[in-house]
Design a protein around this motif. Structure first.
Motif, PDB file in Angstrom:
ATOM      1  N   MET A 119       0.843  -1.206   0.000  1.00  0.00           N
ATOM      2  CA  MET A 119       0.000   0.000   0.000  1.00  0.00           C
ATOM      3  C   MET A 119       0.874   1.250   0.000  1.00  0.00           C
ATOM      4  N   ASP A 120       0.352   2.338  -0.514  1.00  0.00           N
ATOM      5  CA  ASP A 120       1.078   3.596  -0.420  1.00  0.00           C
ATOM      6  C   ASP A 120       0.648   4.337   0.848  1.00  0.00           C
ATOM      7  N   GLU A 121       1.117   5.585   1.043  1.00  0.00           N
ATOM      8  CA  GLU A 121       0.841   6.319   2.292  1.00  0.00           C
ATOM      9  C   GLU A 121      -0.660   6.509   2.501  1.00  0.00           C
ATOM     10  N   SER A 122      -1.411   6.636   1.404  1.00  0.00           N
ATOM     11  CA  SER A 122      -2.849   6.892   1.545  1.00  0.00           C
ATOM     12  C   SER A 122      -3.646   5.600   1.726  1.00  0.00           C
ATOM     13  N   PRO A 205      10.805  -2.458 -14.338  1.00  0.00           N
ATOM     14  CA  PRO A 205      10.344  -1.394 -13.446  1.00  0.00           C
ATOM     15  C   PRO A 205      11.073  -1.547 -12.113  1.00  0.00           C
ATOM     16  N   GLN A 206      11.299  -0.470 -11.407  1.00  0.00           N
ATOM     17  CA  GLN A 206      11.957  -0.564 -10.105  1.00  0.00           C
ATOM     18  C   GLN A 206      11.180   0.279  -9.096  1.00  0.00           C
ATOM     19  N   PRO A 207      11.064  -0.189  -7.858  1.00  0.00           N
ATOM     20  CA  PRO A 207      10.237   0.485  -6.849  1.00  0.00           C
ATOM     21  C   PRO A 207      10.975   1.674  -6.215  1.00  0.00           C
ATOM     22  N   GLN A 208      10.740   2.841  -6.749  1.00  0.00           N
ATOM     23  CA  GLN A 208      11.459   4.040  -6.314  1.00  0.00           C
ATOM     24  C   GLN A 208      11.378   4.270  -4.807  1.00  0.00           C
ATOM     25  N   TRP A 209      10.144   4.115  -4.246  1.00  0.00           N
ATOM     26  CA  TRP A 209       9.977   4.445  -2.829  1.00  0.00           C
ATOM     27  C   TRP A 209      10.781   3.512  -1.922  1.00  0.00           C
ATOM     28  N   VAL A 210      10.924   2.237  -2.331  1.00  0.00           N
ATOM     29  CA  VAL A 210      11.693   1.287  -1.513  1.00  0.00           C
ATOM     30  C   VAL A 210      13.192   1.567  -1.645  1.00  0.00           C
TER      31      VAL A 210
END
Lengths: 560, 335
Positions: A119-122, A205-210
């Motif tokens: 999940m994201d922050e929201s 694709p790469q998970p920027q936030w992680v």
């Protein structure tokens, strides 16, 4: 004596209890495939810096690109459902990929024992978007990431090479997200195999936030997110790595939802793997020690479970054309003609290898096949070897082969290479009277030293299944993978033309001409054999055999 | 005693310093670098990698930087998180979320997402457990076997016992390991062939590893016991009418064990830092693999970390051995 009997009884009871415990814990309804992945731990799971086949195998299962390579080495749609190709006036080509919607990023939760959506922050589910591709591609190309294989992607995208070498900006790299599910890529050329390169492991694709939160530690099981048919379950370092079915993977025609629940890859030596396979502790072995093959083929059960296939690698001898006497083309050709390749694969390597007259592995798309181009490659021919030797000696003003300056052959320390080169040494001595010395060095030293030796052992394995990956990526004059010191404008022109040629047969013809230059006319190398893969699979495993170097476990099943 | 340990400590620092200098110089003088590959890394990427890992600095500078990271401890403030270039082997929590941290061995070059400290912290305990089990096996077999052989000198027991010891010393683990696997794993199926996780996995590798060492210990025990059994005080003890078993255990064995204790130092260090062969044969995720492959991979920080660690264990084990001497033989003094 009484004491001994008591001791024996104790040992037997203990053994029995252990066997029962072992038997019970093996009972499970889940379809878990147990296999091996080599003796060293998987070095990384970062698509941008992975270089070795074990890392790439896990990435192939957990991360999917716009395209992927199937078992038959054909390009298939991956995360893209389809794409359009538009030729631009400036010679570039624009590819627009339409991505599958709503594929969630997932992560294994060891507490619940299930793969869960991220999940994201929201609180909304994070799905894979074109922005993840753009971030991933630019991170791979970014020189600060320092990926060994960034050049493969950088060369496939407009502005990529400039950005990767630090001369250009990442902003000018030809990849952008038109919207969440539309990815636009501009290639600097119109090469037919561009879609294959866009799907390579470094182009995922790469998970920027992680990555931004955990930096290098983002690949640790506690942090690692993915979205492909499998997710990472456990990774006790140096022991094993386990992937688990991702229930959120939507499944496509080419990439179905896996039938297997889990795949466990044990980090073990091939000899151990074979022992465990025979004891029923493994369902499949990645590879079998060559010394074991005769026993396996003679065994009524194992021989049925044994499979020999092509491995997309070519074994060859490199000639340093700048070092006398290897600067003499006739000598190089004489030596190459004098190698009895059939004899080597039948009596020395004995592992299902096939004699090579060309450099390009037969599994490559657009690879010219020896049988279609007879006489173009270079094979064993004692008469021609003699003729060429006579020409060489005349050129050098020598009366006899024994007057040649000393020639030392270098290979990296290994009993297998030693056996091959001792055979070649004997062939050269018997056929031509050319005496060479053999020397071996530990791998890293050998890599450093081989351009300084007249003749050296080498091998090349495919990164993507196209002849371009052999002929252009190794022997084009712009390549850093060529240690022979040989280059040719005619060869460069041929492989450049072949890359841009859309027609498959026309490409094959061009590559055959390039091969002719490389192995016959100029004889910069002597191709020796095409590698073989050999593996064992239990009869209850339903599987596919990938002709490339990575298996596609989503197509495997276990029949209980 | 205190003075002895202090002096030993200073010696250890000197040894570790010399070991680090020699290792550093050797590994950098060997051709081939950490990023040598069959598929060559493009020059501009190699430049970035060299800059990233400080390999473009002068060698002396690299040495000083590396060693200071290892030696200089740090107290970290609350909220500190480890990074690839700063990760410590020893972490002790302090009040207020501060932490005392020591020994940062830097990032691994082969596993670019991992630090050497993390590798040691993860793999060393595995090897240490296996090594300890092997040491127990070695002592449990070696000392009794040597004692029995000595007490029954030139009888069947002696010949059989020492015959087995010769086999144990001569047959390398590369043979005994797969043999044990074949018998107990493949054929009898009573023990797992390879892997790690519970005690069953430890039995075969510990036995394979310990058996070789037990043979050395048995031979030493026998030789040294034979010598002690001829001492005057043993005759006195027997003349006093003491039971033979009492004489052996309390009067001779203790003195006979001094040479055995001497070899236990290096044996312990060897077992603690791992046997690459046994770990590979039994798929044990120990430190041995890292030790060997670090060299072929030119993984400089890992090589340094492993060599320093081995030297450290060797020196500590030998110091403990010296202290044990005094307990076994009060005539030995530390001056």
């Amino acid at each position: 004596m009484r004491k001994f009997q008591r001791l024996l009884a104790l040992v037997l009871v203990t053994a029995l209890v252990l066997a029962v415990i072992g038997g019970v814990s093996a009972q499970d309804d889940k379809k878990v495939l147990r296999t091996d992945i080599g003796p060293s731990d998987v070095p990384t799971l970062d698509p941008a810096i992975a270089t070795d086949s074990s890392s790439i195998q896990i990435l192939e299962m957990t991360y999917i690109g716009v395209t992927f390579i199937d078992e038959a080495s054909q390009v298939q749609p991956g995360l893209a459902t389809d794409w359009t190709v538009t030729a631009n006036d400036d010679g570039t080509t624009t590819y627009v990929f339409n991505l599958i919607h709503d594929v969630p990023w997932v992560k294994y939760n060891p507490e619940s024992g299930a793969v869960e959506q991220v999940m994201d922050e929201s609180g909304a589910v994070r799905v894979v978007t074109a922005h993840d591709f753009v971030y991933g591609w630019k991170r791979t190309i970014d020189p600060a990431t320092a990926g060994d294989y960034a050049y493969l992607l950088a060369g496939a995208v407009a502005g990529g090479e400039a950005a990767n070498s630090g001369e250009g900006s990442l902003d000018d790299v030809g990849v952008r997200a038109i919207d969440d599910y539309t990815l636009e890529v501009i290639a600097p050329n119109n090469w037919s195999f561009n879609p294959a390169r866009f799907g390579l492991w470094m182009a995922r694709p790469q998970p920027q936030w992680v990555i931004e939160e955990f930096a290098e530690f983002w690949i640790e099981p506690a942090n690692f997110v993915s979205f492909g048919p499998f997710a990472l379950k456990e990774w006790p370092r140096g022991e094993s790595i386990t992937i688990i079915k991702n229930p959120y993977w939507p499944g496509t025609d080419a990439l179905p939802v896996p039938a297997l629940d889990e795949v466990v890859f044990y980090v073990i030596d091939e000899t151990v793997a074979l022992a465990r396979y025979e004891a029923g502790e493994l369902d499949r072995t990645d590879t079998v020690a060559i010394a074991e093959i005769p026993r396996i083929q003679a065994d009524p059960v194992l021989s049925q479970e044994f499979n020999l296939g092509n491995l997309e690698c070519t074994y060859y001898a490199g000639f340093s054309v700048g070092i006398p006497p290897m600067d003499n083309v006739h000598l190089r050709r004489a030596l190459s003609y004098a190698i009895d390749r059939q004899d080597i694969v039948e009596n020395v390597t004995q592992g299902g290898q096939r004699p090579a007259e060309f450099f390009t592995n037969t599994g490559m798309n657009a690879a010219p096949l020896q049988e279609d181009y007879p006489g173009v490659g270079i094979g064993y021919d004692p008469d021609k070897a003699q003729e060429e030797l006579a020409l060489a000696l005349a050129d050098l003003g020598l009366a006899d082969a024994s007057e040649l300056p000393p020639i030392t052959v270098l290979y990296n320390t290994s009993s297998a290479h030693q056996a091959v080169y001792e055979a070649i040494q004997a062939m050269w001595a018997d056929e031509l009277g050319v005496q060479v010395e053999l020397t071996n060095q530990e791998f890293a030293t050998y890599l450093d030293q081989r351009p300084t030796f007249p003749i050296w052992r080498a091998g090349w394995c495919s990164d993507y299944p196209d002849a371009h990956n052999f002929l252009f990526d190794v022997f084009h004059s712009s390549s850093t993978n060529n240690d022979t010191g040989w280059s040719s404008e005619a060869f460069d022109a041929l492989v450049e033309q072949a890359a841009a040629e859309p027609d498959l047969q026309a490409r094959r013809d061009l590559y055959a001409q390039a091969e002719s230059l490389l192995v016959s006319e100029e004889a910069a190398i002597a191709p020796i054999y095409f590698y073989a893969s050999n593996e064992l699979t239990k009869p209850y495993v339903e599987r596919t055999f990938a002709s490339g170097n990575q298996e596609r476990f989503e197509n495997w099943d276990i029949n209980n | 005693m205190g003075k002895f340990i202090f002096r030993r400590f200073l010696w250890m620092l000197l040894v570790l310093f010399l070991v680090s200098v020699v290792t550093f110089a050797l590994m950098h003088s060997v051709p081939g670098g950490p990023f040598s590959r069959e598929k060559e890394v493009p020059p501009q990427i190699l430049e970035v990698l060299n800059a990233k890992y400080n390999l473009d600095a002068p060698l002396v500078q690299q040495y000083v930087d590396y060693m200071s990271a290892v030696i200089i401890p740090r107290v970290t403030p609350p909220g500190w998180t480890r990074t690839i270039s700063e990760d410590y082997l020893l972490n002790i929590g302090l009040p207020g979320d501060y932490a005392f941290r020591w020994m940062n061995f830097g990032p691994s070059f082969r596993e670019r997402n991992r630090t050497v400290s993390n590798m040691i912290a993860f793999h060393l305990p595995v090897t240490a457990q296996l090594g300890f089990a092997a040491l127990l096996v070695a002592l449990a077999i070696g000392v009794p076997a040597g004692t029995i052989a000595a007490l029954n000198r030139n009888t069947m027991y002696d010949y059989v016992g020492m015959g087995i010891a010769i086999v144990g010393v001569s047959v390398s683990t590369i043979t005994s390991g797969p043999l044990l696997q074949y018998i107990f794993g493949v054929n009898l199926k009573v023990l797992p062939i390879s892997g790690w996780g519970s005690w069953e996995f430890m039995v075969l590798p510990a036995f394979a590893l310990g058996f070789t060492e037990s043979a050395i210990i048995a031979r030493l025990t026998r030789a040294s016991l034979l010598q002690v059994l001829n001492e005057d005080y043993v005759r006195t003890a027997r003349a006093k009418g003491l039971r033979e078993s009492y004489v052996v255990v309390f009067h001779t064995l203790k003195n006979a064990l001094i040479p055995v204790i001497t070899v236990l130092g290096p044996i312990t260090a060897y077992l603690l830092t791992g046997s690459f062969v046994i770990e590979r044969i039994f798929g044990v995720p120990g430190i041995g693999e890292a030790f060997i492959t670090s060299i072929s991979n030119r993984d400089y920080p890992l090589i340094m970390g492993m060599v320093l660690l081995f030297a450290f264990f060797l020196v500590v084990a030998n110091t403990i051995v010296d202290i044990a001497y005094a307990w076994l033989d009060p005539r030995i003094r530390f001056d």
